[in-house]
Design a protein around this motif. Sequence first.
Motif, PDB file in Angstrom:
ATOM      1  N   PRO A   1       0.848  -1.197   0.000  1.00 31.60           N
ATOM      2  CA  PRO A   1       0.000   0.000   0.000  1.00 31.60           C
ATOM      3  C   PRO A   1       0.884   1.248   0.000  1.00 31.60           C
ATOM      4  CG  PRO A   1      -0.724  -1.584   1.662  1.00 31.60           C
ATOM      5  CD  PRO A   1       0.591  -2.069   1.159  1.00 31.60           C
ATOM      6  N   VAL A   2       0.456   2.283  -0.702  1.00 30.84           N
ATOM      7  CA  VAL A   2       1.303   3.461  -0.856  1.00 30.84           C
ATOM      8  C   VAL A   2       0.460   4.732  -0.899  1.00 30.84           C
ATOM      9  CG1 VAL A   2       1.265   3.141  -3.367  1.00 30.84           C
ATOM     10  CG2 VAL A   2       3.044   4.540  -2.347  1.00 30.84           C
ATOM     11  N   ILE A   3       1.037   5.792  -0.365  1.00 34.85           N
ATOM     12  CA  ILE A   3       0.473   7.127  -0.509  1.00 34.85           C
ATOM     13  C   ILE A   3       1.573   8.025  -1.064  1.00 34.85           C
ATOM     14  CG2 ILE A   3       0.951   7.629   1.952  1.00 34.85           C
ATOM     15  CD1 ILE A   3      -1.371   9.645   1.826  1.00 34.85           C
ATOM     16  N   GLU A   4       1.246   8.790  -2.089  1.00 32.66           N
ATOM     17  CA  GLU A   4       2.204   9.701  -2.724  1.00 32.66           C
ATOM     18  C   GLU A   4       1.680  11.125  -2.603  1.00 32.66           C
ATOM     19  OE1 GLU A   4       3.734   6.527  -6.145  1.00 32.66           O
ATOM     20  OE2 GLU A   4       2.115   7.944  -6.594  1.00 32.66           O
ATOM     21  N   LEU A   5       2.523  12.006  -2.073  1.00 32.30           N
ATOM     22  CA  LEU A   5       2.162  13.410  -1.898  1.00 32.30           C
ATOM     23  C   LEU A   5       3.173  14.266  -2.645  1.00 32.30           C
ATOM     24  CD1 LEU A   5       1.464  13.383   1.954  1.00 32.30           C
ATOM     25  CD2 LEU A   5      -0.228  13.241   0.114  1.00 32.30           C
TER      26      LEU A   5
ATOM     27  N   ARG B   1      -1.920  10.893  -4.259  1.00 35.74           N
ATOM     28  CA  ARG B   1      -2.288   9.635  -4.896  1.00 35.74           C
ATOM     29  C   ARG B   1      -2.324   8.532  -3.838  1.00 35.74           C
ATOM     30  NH1 ARG B   1       2.311  10.215  -8.137  1.00 35.74           N
ATOM     31  NH2 ARG B   1       2.083  11.680  -9.868  1.00 35.74           N
ATOM     32  N   LEU B   2      -3.317   7.653  -3.931  1.00 36.50           N
ATOM     33  CA  LEU B   2      -3.447   6.499  -3.057  1.00 36.50           C
ATOM     34  C   LEU B   2      -3.507   5.246  -3.919  1.00 36.50           C
ATOM     35  CD1 LEU B   2      -6.235   7.840  -0.663  1.00 36.50           C
ATOM     36  CD2 LEU B   2      -3.793   7.710  -0.155  1.00 36.50           C
ATOM     37  N   GLY B   3      -2.881   4.174  -3.457  1.00 35.83           N
ATOM     38  CA  GLY B   3      -2.938   2.951  -4.255  1.00 35.83           C
ATOM     39  C   GLY B   3      -2.211   1.805  -3.611  1.00 35.83           C
ATOM     40  N   CYS B   4      -1.917   0.799  -4.419  1.00 35.86           N
ATOM     41  CA  CYS B   4      -1.233  -0.397  -3.925  1.00 35.86           C
ATOM     42  C   CYS B   4      -0.447  -1.021  -5.067  1.00 35.86           C
ATOM     43  CB  CYS B   4      -2.243  -1.398  -3.374  1.00 35.86           C
ATOM     44  SG  CYS B   4      -1.476  -2.830  -2.551  1.00 35.86           S
TER      45      CYS B   4
ATOM     46  N   ALA C   1      -1.806   0.174  -9.044  1.00 32.99           N
ATOM     47  CA  ALA C   1      -2.818   1.142  -9.457  1.00 32.99           C
ATOM     48  C   ALA C   1      -2.825   2.304  -8.463  1.00 32.99           C
ATOM     49  CB  ALA C   1      -4.195   0.498  -9.528  1.00 32.99           C
ATOM     50  N   ARG C   2      -3.248   3.464  -8.945  1.00 34.32           N
ATOM     51  CA  ARG C   2      -3.338   4.665  -8.119  1.00 34.32           C
ATOM     52  C   ARG C   2      -4.652   5.395  -8.397  1.00 34.32           C
ATOM     53  NH1 ARG C   2       0.632   2.470  -6.756  1.00 34.32           N
ATOM     54  NH2 ARG C   2       2.752   3.278  -6.474  1.00 34.32           N
ATOM     55  N   TYR C   3      -5.122   6.087  -7.359  1.00 35.48           N
ATOM     56  CA  TYR C   3      -6.198   7.070  -7.519  1.00 35.48           C
ATOM     57  C   TYR C   3      -5.604   8.406  -7.118  1.00 35.48           C
ATOM     58  CZ  TYR C   3     -10.215   9.981  -6.414  1.00 35.48           C
ATOM     59  OH  TYR C   3     -11.095  11.030  -6.358  1.00 35.48           O
ATOM     60  N   GLY C   4      -5.644   9.375  -8.030  1.00 38.58           N
ATOM     61  CA  GLY C   4      -5.057  10.674  -7.758  1.00 38.58           C
ATOM     62  C   GLY C   4      -6.079  11.791  -7.773  1.00 38.58           C
TER      63      GLY C   4
ATOM     64  N   THR D   1      -7.142   8.066 -12.516  1.00 35.46           N
ATOM     65  CA  THR D   1      -6.557   6.784 -12.118  1.00 35.46           C
ATOM     66  C   THR D   1      -5.260   6.561 -12.896  1.00 35.46           C
ATOM     67  OG1 THR D   1      -7.830   5.578 -13.802  1.00 35.46           O
ATOM     68  CG2 THR D   1      -8.780   5.738 -11.588  1.00 35.46           C
ATOM     69  N   GLU D   2      -4.386   5.737 -12.305  1.00 35.71           N
ATOM     70  CA  GLU D   2      -3.133   5.366 -12.957  1.00 35.71           C
ATOM     71  C   GLU D   2      -2.916   3.860 -12.803  1.00 35.71           C
ATOM     72  OE1 GLU D   2       0.139   7.565 -11.416  1.00 35.71           O
ATOM     73  OE2 GLU D   2      -0.775   9.523 -11.792  1.00 35.71           O
ATOM     74  N   PHE D   3      -2.393   3.242 -13.847  1.00 42.47           N
ATOM     75  CA  PHE D   3      -1.971   1.847 -13.812  1.00 42.47           C
ATOM     76  C   PHE D   3      -0.486   1.813 -14.142  1.00 42.47           C
ATOM     77  CE2 PHE D   3      -6.431   1.973 -14.960  1.00 42.47           C
ATOM     78  CZ  PHE D   3      -6.978   1.106 -14.011  1.00 42.47           C
ATOM     79  N   LEU D   4       0.287   1.066 -13.357  1.00 39.52           N
ATOM     80  CA  LEU D   4       1.728   1.173 -13.505  1.00 39.52           C
ATOM     81  C   LEU D   4       2.432  -0.179 -13.538  1.00 39.52           C
ATOM     82  CD1 LEU D   4       3.405   0.657 -10.568  1.00 39.52           C
ATOM     83  CD2 LEU D   4       2.134   2.701  -9.963  1.00 39.52           C
ATOM     84  N   PHE D   5       3.605  -0.158 -14.137  1.00 32.23           N
ATOM     85  CA  PHE D   5       4.563  -1.260 -14.096  1.00 32.23           C
ATOM     86  C   PHE D   5       5.855  -0.687 -13.545  1.00 32.23           C
ATOM     87  CE2 PHE D   5       8.168  -3.503 -15.955  1.00 32.23           C
ATOM     88  CZ  PHE D   5       7.879  -4.819 -15.614  1.00 32.23           C
ATOM     89  N   ALA D   6       6.447  -1.340 -12.548  1.00 32.73           N
ATOM     90  CA  ALA D   6       7.619  -0.781 -11.882  1.00 32.73           C
ATOM     91  C   ALA D   6       8.639  -1.866 -11.561  1.00 32.73           C
ATOM     92  CB  ALA D   6       7.202  -0.053 -10.599  1.00 32.73           C
ATOM     93  N   VAL D   7       9.890  -1.444 -11.470  1.00 34.14           N
ATOM     94  CA  VAL D   7      10.997  -2.314 -11.080  1.00 34.14           C
ATOM     95  C   VAL D   7      11.849  -1.543 -10.083  1.00 34.14           C
ATOM     96  CG1 VAL D   7      13.085  -3.505 -11.849  1.00 34.14           C
ATOM     97  CG2 VAL D   7      11.041  -3.533 -13.293  1.00 34.14           C
ATOM     98  N   ASP D   8      12.259  -2.206  -9.008  1.00 32.40           N
ATOM     99  CA  ASP D   8      13.242  -1.588  -8.119  1.00 32.40           C
ATOM    100  C   ASP D   8      14.165  -2.649  -7.536  1.00 32.40           C
ATOM    101  OD1 ASP D   8      12.047  -2.750  -5.920  1.00 32.40           O
ATOM    102  OD2 ASP D   8      11.326  -0.900  -5.033  1.00 32.40           O
TER     103      ASP D   8
END
Length: 235
Positions: free
Chosen positions: A79-83, A108-111, A129-132, A167-174
């Motif tokens: 779960p993530v929150i982005e400010l 943005r809120l999402g997971c 996914a995110r909701y902004g 809304t946002e849909f993402l692909f990420a690598v870290d």
Amino acid sequence: MPTSRTYTYALSVIISLLTVCNIHAQNKKESSAEEKDTIQLFRGAAVSYDLAGTVMRMVSDYGQFEAGLHVNLRNKYFPVIELGLGSALHKTDIVTGVETKVNAPYCRLGCDFNVSKNKHDIYRVMVGARYGLTSFKTEASGNISDPYWRDALPYSVNIDKCFWHWTEFLFAVDAQIWGPVRLGWSVRYKMKIGSSNTGYDTPWYIPGYGKNGNKLGGTFNIKFELGRKNKKPRE
């Protein structure tokens, strides 16, 4: 012809094989259940900062300053929150001749979901996914050329409390670089949900969303993660 003794022997071999397979499957199931039980729900938390947004604002006429808080649940769910603070100063558009100013916060809120085969690895492959949403004031001013009289006509619009969500849909690598330090990137596809009080159809820039009309975006994050040490998965 085969004797009854041969049939009995063959049947006993089949029964033995089935018994061994059943015991192996049961042990594997119990081992998996035990492994699952030993993985704590809360594995830690991390804070991140988007370097790409800051660099973009420094070298172009828009960008953002963004930080995030990520919670690690079983190394699988995050779960993530982005400010952040979105900022734009678009000077004298070559088409419209209008200057645009925006400076406002967003959230943005999402997971994210770790889809790596080994979720305990130092590398993570994520989908999420995110909701902004954002509420901002935008200013547009400049001189527009009259196509008939060829005169420069002054133009000015100030809009307060413009609301926008998406809304946002993402692909990420870290990956873990050193100790608690991780680096990663994400590619995002954005879709507008709705807006209100925009005053006109297409604001040039929306904080957190980016330039209106651009559905693709991305981040490059440095992350500091603190949490419990990962246990090696059982063979």
